[in-house]
Each structure stands twice: as structure tokens, then as C-alpha cells.
Motif scaffolding. Structure first.
Motif, PDB file in Angstrom:
ATOM      1  N   LEU A 145       0.832  -1.197   0.000  1.00  0.00           N
ATOM      2  CA  LEU A 145       0.000   0.000   0.000  1.00  0.00           C
ATOM      3  C   LEU A 145       0.871   1.253   0.000  1.00  0.00           C
ATOM      4  O   LEU A 145       0.612   2.199  -0.751  1.00  0.00           O
ATOM      5  CB  LEU A 145      -0.949  -0.004   1.201  1.00  0.00           C
ATOM      6  CG  LEU A 145      -1.841   1.226   1.362  1.00  0.00           C
ATOM      7  CD1 LEU A 145      -2.739   1.414   0.136  1.00  0.00           C
ATOM      8  CD2 LEU A 145      -2.672   1.102   2.635  1.00  0.00           C
ATOM      9  N   ALA A 146       1.894   1.270   0.826  1.00  0.00           N
ATOM     10  CA  ALA A 146       2.801   2.422   0.888  1.00  0.00           C
ATOM     11  C   ALA A 146       3.500   2.645  -0.447  1.00  0.00           C
ATOM     12  O   ALA A 146       3.619   3.793  -0.914  1.00  0.00           O
ATOM     13  CB  ALA A 146       3.819   2.230   2.009  1.00  0.00           C
ATOM     14  N   GLY A 198       3.087   5.857  -2.846  1.00  0.00           N
ATOM     15  CA  GLY A 198       4.256   6.621  -3.270  1.00  0.00           C
ATOM     16  C   GLY A 198       4.310   6.788  -4.777  1.00  0.00           C
ATOM     17  O   GLY A 198       4.580   7.880  -5.290  1.00  0.00           O
ATOM     18  N   ALA A 199       4.026   5.724  -5.507  1.00  0.00           N
ATOM     19  CA  ALA A 199       4.033   5.790  -6.974  1.00  0.00           C
ATOM     20  C   ALA A 199       2.898   6.696  -7.474  1.00  0.00           C
ATOM     21  O   ALA A 199       3.112   7.542  -8.360  1.00  0.00           O
ATOM     22  CB  ALA A 199       3.898   4.390  -7.566  1.00  0.00           C
ATOM     23  N   LEU A 200       1.717   6.528  -6.913  1.00  0.00           N
ATOM     24  CA  LEU A 200       0.575   7.354  -7.296  1.00  0.00           C
ATOM     25  C   LEU A 200       0.864   8.826  -7.002  1.00  0.00           C
ATOM     26  O   LEU A 200       0.627   9.707  -7.838  1.00  0.00           O
ATOM     27  CB  LEU A 200      -0.673   6.888  -6.545  1.00  0.00           C
ATOM     28  CG  LEU A 200      -1.979   7.598  -6.840  1.00  0.00           C
ATOM     29  CD1 LEU A 200      -2.394   7.394  -8.296  1.00  0.00           C
ATOM     30  CD2 LEU A 200      -3.067   7.070  -5.901  1.00  0.00           C
ATOM     31  N   GLY A 201       1.383   9.085  -5.824  1.00  0.00           N
ATOM     32  CA  GLY A 201       1.718  10.456  -5.441  1.00  0.00           C
ATOM     33  C   GLY A 201       2.800  11.057  -6.320  1.00  0.00           C
ATOM     34  O   GLY A 201       2.707  12.224  -6.713  1.00  0.00           O
ATOM     35  N   SER A 217      -2.172   5.637   7.197  1.00  0.00           N
ATOM     36  CA  SER A 217      -3.381   5.976   7.960  1.00  0.00           C
ATOM     37  C   SER A 217      -4.644   5.275   7.450  1.00  0.00           C
ATOM     38  O   SER A 217      -5.630   5.177   8.179  1.00  0.00           O
ATOM     39  CB  SER A 217      -3.596   7.493   7.941  1.00  0.00           C
ATOM     40  OG  SER A 217      -3.886   7.947   6.640  1.00  0.00           O
ATOM     41  N   PHE A 218      -4.624   4.777   6.234  1.00  0.00           N
ATOM     42  CA  PHE A 218      -5.864   4.286   5.629  1.00  0.00           C
ATOM     43  C   PHE A 218      -6.418   3.010   6.253  1.00  0.00           C
ATOM     44  O   PHE A 218      -7.632   2.816   6.254  1.00  0.00           O
ATOM     45  CB  PHE A 218      -5.698   4.102   4.120  1.00  0.00           C
ATOM     46  CG  PHE A 218      -5.879   5.381   3.384  1.00  0.00           C
ATOM     47  CD1 PHE A 218      -7.136   5.795   3.004  1.00  0.00           C
ATOM     48  CD2 PHE A 218      -4.800   6.193   3.111  1.00  0.00           C
ATOM     49  CE1 PHE A 218      -7.327   6.999   2.343  1.00  0.00           C
ATOM     50  CE2 PHE A 218      -4.967   7.399   2.454  1.00  0.00           C
ATOM     51  CZ  PHE A 218      -6.231   7.807   2.076  1.00  0.00           C
ATOM     52  N   ASN A 219      -5.578   2.156   6.768  1.00  0.00           N
ATOM     53  CA  ASN A 219      -6.073   0.926   7.395  1.00  0.00           C
ATOM     54  C   ASN A 219      -6.160   1.032   8.913  1.00  0.00           C
ATOM     55  O   ASN A 219      -6.504   0.056   9.579  1.00  0.00           O
ATOM     56  CB  ASN A 219      -5.196  -0.265   6.991  1.00  0.00           C
ATOM     57  CG  ASN A 219      -5.442  -0.666   5.561  1.00  0.00           C
ATOM     58  OD1 ASN A 219      -6.559  -0.631   5.078  1.00  0.00           O
ATOM     59  ND2 ASN A 219      -4.374  -1.027   4.863  1.00  0.00           N
ATOM     60  N   LEU A 258      -9.800   6.218  -4.480  1.00  0.00           N
ATOM     61  CA  LEU A 258      -8.829   5.261  -5.005  1.00  0.00           C
ATOM     62  C   LEU A 258      -7.922   4.746  -3.893  1.00  0.00           C
ATOM     63  O   LEU A 258      -7.665   3.540  -3.802  1.00  0.00           O
ATOM     64  CB  LEU A 258      -7.993   5.896  -6.122  1.00  0.00           C
ATOM     65  CG  LEU A 258      -6.884   5.024  -6.702  1.00  0.00           C
ATOM     66  CD1 LEU A 258      -7.424   3.707  -7.256  1.00  0.00           C
ATOM     67  CD2 LEU A 258      -6.121   5.801  -7.775  1.00  0.00           C
ATOM     68  N   MET A 259      -7.478   5.625  -3.025  1.00  0.00           N
ATOM     69  CA  MET A 259      -6.642   5.194  -1.899  1.00  0.00           C
ATOM     70  C   MET A 259      -7.416   4.264  -0.965  1.00  0.00           C
ATOM     71  O   MET A 259      -6.857   3.299  -0.443  1.00  0.00           O
ATOM     72  CB  MET A 259      -6.109   6.411  -1.130  1.00  0.00           C
ATOM     73  CG  MET A 259      -4.993   7.141  -1.837  1.00  0.00           C
ATOM     74  SD  MET A 259      -3.510   6.133  -2.088  1.00  0.00           S
ATOM     75  CE  MET A 259      -3.089   5.717  -0.413  1.00  0.00           C
TER      76      MET A 259
END
Length: 178
Positions: free
Chosen positions: A53-54, A58-61, A100-102, A158-159
Motif C-alpha cells: 500500500l505504501a 508513493g508511486a501514485l503520489g 493511515s488508511f487501514n 482510489l486510496m
């Protein structure tokens, strides 16, 4: 307790990234996010999905932020390895955000409309706060904030979907998610 620790760790890394970026100390945020990620990994029952997830975040960001930089909508004072790319500290911030998402933002799961609305509102507000601290500038604030709002309206849901897919806090017992 993990929710509180997660929330505080992300907020601390946000400030380290933004203040470090503003003060020409971009690696300060990277170090803070690395510490947040280590703490998160140490606390999570399953490390691998959280790492995925991280990395996805990172890639998406990096893609999203680099697009904003290349378009001239955002100007960062420090941390860019190349002029058309997002600074290292903002990519690190995305990685920290993923932690933070999970945990502390788990309540957004299954609520894509709410995630979109909150992203459209609070994404630009976060950038506005970063601008006030000197970490980013908007040559055209109205256009930049409008694009940020639209983008974050899509990126937050999406996140949430990615977090549901890569959840190391409540792993799928059959291993279908990892």
C-alpha cells in the motif's frame, strides 16, 4: 491505542515534510516518514500488504504531484531531484499518508462518496496550509486549488480501494487480498 498513535505519527510526519520542505531541509520529512513507516510496520499484524500500500501510494503520489509540477500549477521551493518531478518530501508524504488508511482512516472504507467529498475539500486545504507555511506556491491559486480539489476527489476513493486491497491490519483469512 494504535489509532491514536497512527494519527499522531502521520500528523507529525506531515509537519516534518512540510516544514522541512519550506526550510530547504527536504530530507527531514523523508526521515520522519521512514520512522512512521517503521512504527506502522512494527505495529501491523501483516507487514507485506502495508508495504505494498505504501509503495502504491508513493508511486501514485509521484505521478500526480509530478504532473502538477510539470503543468506549472505547483511550485516547490526544495527537494526536487529534477525540475519537472515532485519533490522527495511530497512523495514521502504520500507514503506516510498510506499508513493511515487501514488504521485511523479505516472508517472511510465502503464510503466512496464520502471519501471523494472529503478528498475534494481537505486535499486542497492541506495544500493551502502547506502554502501558508512556505512549502508550496501556486502561480494561479484558483486554478491550482480547483485542480487539486478535482484530483483529490478521485484520489481519496482510489486510496480507500487500495487500502481495502492491501490491508495488513485485518487480513483476508484466505489470503485473497495479498
Amino acid at each position: 491505542m494504535p489509532v491514536f498513535v497512527n494519527f499522531v505519527a502521520f500528523q507529525a510526519s506531515w509537519f516534518a515534510c512540510v516544514l522541512g520542505g519550506a526550510a530547504q531541509l527536504p530530507w527531514l520529512g523523508v526521515i520522519a516518514v521512514a520512522a512512521t513507516l517503521l512504527l506502522h510496520g512494527w505495529q501491523s499484524p501483516e507487514h507485506r500488504p502495508e508495504l505494498y500500500l505504501a509503495l502504491c501510494a508513493g508511486a501514485l503520489g509521484a505521478l500526480w504531484e509530478s504532473g502538477l509540477v510539470a503543468s506549472g500549477l505547483l511550485v516547490y521551493p526544495s527537494g526536487q531531484l529534477f525540475s519537472a518531478l515532485a519533490p522527495v518530501w511530497i512523495v514521502a508524504l504520500w507514503i506516510g499518508f498510506a499508513t493511515s488508511f487501514n488504521v485511523s482512516m479505516r472508517w472511510l472504507k465502503g464510503r466512496p462518496a464520502l471519501a471523494a467529498m472529503l478528498g475534494a475539500i481537505f486535499g486542497p486545504m492541506s495544500f493551502w496550509g502547506g502554502a501558508k507555511l512556505g512549502a508550496v506556491a501556486f502561480p494561479d491559486p484558483v486554478l491550482a486549488l480547483s485542480v487539486l480539489s478535482a484530483g483529490w476527489g478521485l484520489l481519496m476513493p482510489l486510496m480507500v480501494v487500495l487500502a481495502d486491497r492491501f490491508d495488513g491490519w485485518h487480513p483476508d483469512p484466505e489470503g485473497a487480498r495479498t
